[in-house]
Design a protein around this motif. Sequence first.
Motif, PDB file in Angstrom:
ATOM      1  N   ALA A   1       0.849  -1.188   0.000  1.00 53.82           N
ATOM      2  CA  ALA A   1       0.000   0.000   0.000  1.00 53.82           C
ATOM      3  C   ALA A   1       0.887   1.241   0.000  1.00 53.82           C
ATOM      4  N   PRO A   2       0.474   2.279  -0.710  1.00 50.52           N
ATOM      5  CA  PRO A   2       1.317   3.461  -0.752  1.00 50.52           C
ATOM      6  C   PRO A   2       1.414   4.127   0.613  1.00 50.52           C
ATOM      7  N   ASP A   3       2.573   4.579   0.918  1.00 51.00           N
ATOM      8  CA  ASP A   3       2.810   5.267   2.173  1.00 51.00           C
ATOM      9  C   ASP A   3       2.149   6.646   2.092  1.00 51.00           C
ATOM     10  N   PRO A   4       1.205   6.962   3.027  1.00 49.80           N
ATOM     11  CA  PRO A   4       0.493   8.237   2.952  1.00 49.80           C
ATOM     12  C   PRO A   4       1.425   9.448   2.916  1.00 49.80           C
ATOM     13  N   GLU A   5       2.495   9.360   3.705  1.00 52.22           N
ATOM     14  CA  GLU A   5       3.428  10.498   3.720  1.00 52.22           C
ATOM     15  C   GLU A   5       4.095  10.679   2.372  1.00 52.22           C
ATOM     16  N   ARG A   6       4.400   9.487   1.771  1.00 51.98           N
ATOM     17  CA  ARG A   6       5.050   9.560   0.465  1.00 51.98           C
ATOM     18  C   ARG A   6       4.089  10.120  -0.586  1.00 51.98           C
ATOM     19  N   LEU A   7       2.792   9.671  -0.452  1.00 51.03           N
ATOM     20  CA  LEU A   7       1.795  10.184  -1.386  1.00 51.03           C
ATOM     21  C   LEU A   7       1.660  11.697  -1.252  1.00 51.03           C
ATOM     22  N   ALA A   8       1.589  12.127  -0.013  1.00 47.18           N
ATOM     23  CA  ALA A   8       1.466  13.567   0.222  1.00 47.18           C
ATOM     24  C   ALA A   8       2.668  14.286  -0.352  1.00 47.18           C
ATOM     25  N   GLY A   9       3.829  13.638  -0.177  1.00 45.56           N
ATOM     26  CA  GLY A   9       5.047  14.235  -0.722  1.00 45.56           C
ATOM     27  C   GLY A   9       4.997  14.343  -2.223  1.00 45.56           C
ATOM     28  N   SER A  10       4.447  13.287  -2.882  1.00 44.70           N
ATOM     29  CA  SER A  10       4.347  13.297  -4.334  1.00 44.70           C
ATOM     30  C   SER A  10       3.404  14.384  -4.805  1.00 44.70           C
ATOM     31  N   ALA A  11       2.259  14.493  -4.091  1.00 44.28           N
ATOM     32  CA  ALA A  11       1.304  15.521  -4.486  1.00 44.28           C
ATOM     33  C   ALA A  11       1.933  16.901  -4.352  1.00 44.28           C
ATOM     34  N   GLY A  12       2.659  17.097  -3.239  1.00 39.76           N
ATOM     35  CA  GLY A  12       3.329  18.378  -3.054  1.00 39.76           C
ATOM     36  C   GLY A  12       4.398  18.591  -4.093  1.00 39.76           C
ATOM     37  N   LEU A  13       5.120  17.526  -4.398  1.00 36.58           N
ATOM     38  CA  LEU A  13       6.175  17.635  -5.409  1.00 36.58           C
ATOM     39  C   LEU A  13       5.569  17.981  -6.758  1.00 36.58           C
ATOM     40  N   ARG A  14       4.434  17.357  -7.089  1.00 32.80           N
ATOM     41  CA  ARG A  14       3.809  17.664  -8.376  1.00 32.80           C
ATOM     42  C   ARG A  14       3.398  19.136  -8.444  1.00 32.80           C
ATOM     43  N   THR A  15       2.826  19.605  -7.351  1.00 32.53           N
ATOM     44  CA  THR A  15       2.417  21.015  -7.315  1.00 32.53           C
ATOM     45  C   THR A  15       3.624  21.922  -7.549  1.00 32.53           C
ATOM     46  N   ASP A  16       4.713  21.576  -6.899  1.00 32.30           N
ATOM     47  CA  ASP A  16       5.911  22.411  -7.039  1.00 32.30           C
ATOM     48  C   ASP A  16       6.537  22.260  -8.435  1.00 32.30           C
ATOM     49  N   ILE A  17       6.455  21.045  -8.997  1.00 28.84           N
ATOM     50  CA  ILE A  17       6.952  20.869 -10.374  1.00 28.84           C
ATOM     51  C   ILE A  17       6.164  21.797 -11.303  1.00 28.84           C
ATOM     52  N   ASN A  18       4.853  21.811 -11.127  1.00 29.67           N
ATOM     53  CA  ASN A  18       4.022  22.670 -11.973  1.00 29.67           C
ATOM     54  C   ASN A  18       4.376  24.143 -11.783  1.00 29.67           C
ATOM     55  N   ALA A  19       4.592  24.510 -10.519  1.00 27.87           N
ATOM     56  CA  ALA A  19       4.948  25.910 -10.258  1.00 27.87           C
ATOM     57  C   ALA A  19       6.264  26.256 -10.943  1.00 27.87           C
ATOM     58  N   CYS A  20       7.210  25.343 -10.884  1.00 31.77           N
ATOM     59  CA  CYS A  20       8.508  25.589 -11.515  1.00 31.77           C
ATOM     60  C   CYS A  20       8.374  25.618 -13.037  1.00 31.77           C
ATOM     61  N   LEU A  21       7.574  24.697 -13.564  1.00 30.21           N
ATOM     62  CA  LEU A  21       7.372  24.690 -15.014  1.00 30.21           C
ATOM     63  C   LEU A  21       6.713  25.994 -15.471  1.00 30.21           C
ATOM     64  N   GLY A  22       5.855  26.510 -14.596  1.00 32.54           N
ATOM     65  CA  GLY A  22       5.155  27.752 -14.939  1.00 32.54           C
ATOM     66  C   GLY A  22       6.097  28.916 -15.171  1.00 32.54           C
ATOM     67  N   ARG A  23       7.278  28.822 -14.598  1.00 34.23           N
ATOM     68  CA  ARG A  23       8.242  29.924 -14.769  1.00 34.23           C
ATOM     69  C   ARG A  23       9.084  29.762 -16.032  1.00 34.23           C
ATOM     70  N   ALA A  24       9.029  28.574 -16.606  1.00 36.25           N
ATOM     71  CA  ALA A  24       9.896  28.305 -17.767  1.00 36.25           C
ATOM     72  C   ALA A  24       9.273  28.831 -19.051  1.00 36.25           C
ATOM     73  N   GLN A  25      10.108  28.971 -20.079  1.00 35.73           N
ATOM     74  CA  GLN A  25       9.594  29.356 -21.390  1.00 35.73           C
ATOM     75  C   GLN A  25       8.686  28.241 -21.905  1.00 35.73           C
ATOM     76  N   GLN A  26       7.800  28.654 -22.791  1.00 35.11           N
ATOM     77  CA  GLN A  26       6.822  27.696 -23.322  1.00 35.11           C
ATOM     78  C   GLN A  26       7.479  26.432 -23.873  1.00 35.11           C
ATOM     79  N   ARG A  27       8.517  26.609 -24.676  1.00 31.62           N
ATOM     80  CA  ARG A  27       9.076  25.425 -25.343  1.00 31.62           C
ATOM     81  C   ARG A  27       9.798  24.522 -24.345  1.00 31.62           C
ATOM     82  N   VAL A  28      10.366  25.135 -23.308  1.00 28.95           N
ATOM     83  CA  VAL A  28      10.998  24.329 -22.254  1.00 28.95           C
ATOM     84  C   VAL A  28       9.914  23.609 -21.451  1.00 28.95           C
ATOM     85  N   ARG A  29       8.851  24.343 -21.174  1.00 24.22           N
ATOM     86  CA  ARG A  29       7.740  23.774 -20.399  1.00 24.22           C
ATOM     87  C   ARG A  29       7.170  22.545 -21.114  1.00 24.22           C
ATOM     88  N   ASP A  30       6.913  22.690 -22.411  1.00 20.44           N
ATOM     89  CA  ASP A  30       6.317  21.576 -23.159  1.00 20.44           C
ATOM     90  C   ASP A  30       7.286  20.390 -23.256  1.00 20.44           C
TER      91      ASP A  30
END
Lengths: 186, 232
Positions: free
Chosen positions: A110-139
């Motif tokens: 079973a997935p570790d809840p803390e790890r899941l929470a970490g992944s969700a947070g990591l995804r949010t932060d990945i998106n935030a970081c991608l949001g700062r990149a140029q379009q072609r880098v983002r894609d």
Amino acid sequence: MTARSREVPLSAPARGIAPLPRVLDELRPPLLAAVRRAAPGWLQGEVDDLTQVAMLRLNRALEKDPERELTRAYLGRIAYTTVIDEIRRRRKEREHAAPDAEPEREATCAPDPERLAGSAGLRTDINACLGRAQQRVRDALTLYLLGHSVPEIAALLKHTRKTAENIVYRGLGALRTCLKAKGHTP
Amino acid sequence: MSTPSDALSDDLLRAAFSSAPEASDGPDDATTNAIWRAVRGECTAEELGALLRRVREEPELAETWRMAQAIHAEVVAPEEQAAEQAPPPPQGKVLQGPASWWRQPKVLGIGAVVAMAAAALLFVTPGPDPGGGPMRAETVELANLLGDAELARDNAVLRWTPAEQGTVYSITVTTDYLASVARVGGIHEAEWQIPAESLKSVPAGTQLLWSVHATLPDGTKHRSGTFVTVLR
């Protein structure tokens, strides 16, 4: 006739194209590998069953139209849709399962809840970081994070392979720097 | 692109990016279909950009994309790579026409999607052959007269521009998943109604791909492009 024994009608392959497997079962190993690679973590223990369901549905589709000439593209598409449907169905089953039912895999993987929470947070932060990149880098990075190789990214985004490699390599570096700044450190 | 000691490894980043919440239903059929096309390089740049934007916002799309990419890479791509690596046929024997231009989706964009569907339709589900004679694609235009109109299930009449009198048509209809819906030959009018029976198991909203083969009175054959019409 079962999926394991079905003879697939073989069309004359075009020059240089590997002939389609004569027996549908020969598609099982690549399909199993694909499902194993892509199935969500909570379904990793069931990839054999998922693959078998896809094979059976593929077989059924072929029986409906036995005169159809086959291409791997067609088979791949059927496999894709059947696996997606099966995942949807199993999600629904889990949702409607008795709340006190003990999930079979819970004790082992079973997935570790803390790890899941970490992944969700990591995804949010990945998106935030991608949001700062140029379009072609983002894609390009989005495709990379979705599992595409650099040559595939080059083809999809119409870059040269070298350009795609540079974009992805530098983009990943910037992404890691950004994520570390957000607290995702070793 | 990451080192073993890198805590933010590619695998970790990819897993975090494409893990969908367990409770999600996943994308609808249209989106699932669009993702498959995108993975196969059959989308325009605009469509691809829009899908990637959605993927960033909706984790369940990322999971579906990962599945499409994995299946394409394992099941489909080996055949296509073999085709790309094959030596080209001798120059003097190249046949010009649909078979040469549908291979360039990067240049043609949305047209390529329809063109590739046309190639697939012609390859996968050949219609009845009304007779011998050379195929000519350049002189008779068989255009879709339905425009963007959707087809009513109980009155699914396909219409195209007529060729000269005495022409015999055959029609092939599939879903966008290339499942055969109907085939017919020996049609003398420039229209044909898909039997309601043939559409019984086709869900509303399905894109029907259809093409027309015409045999002129002198025996020469012509074929249309592949038209896309939505079933209501």
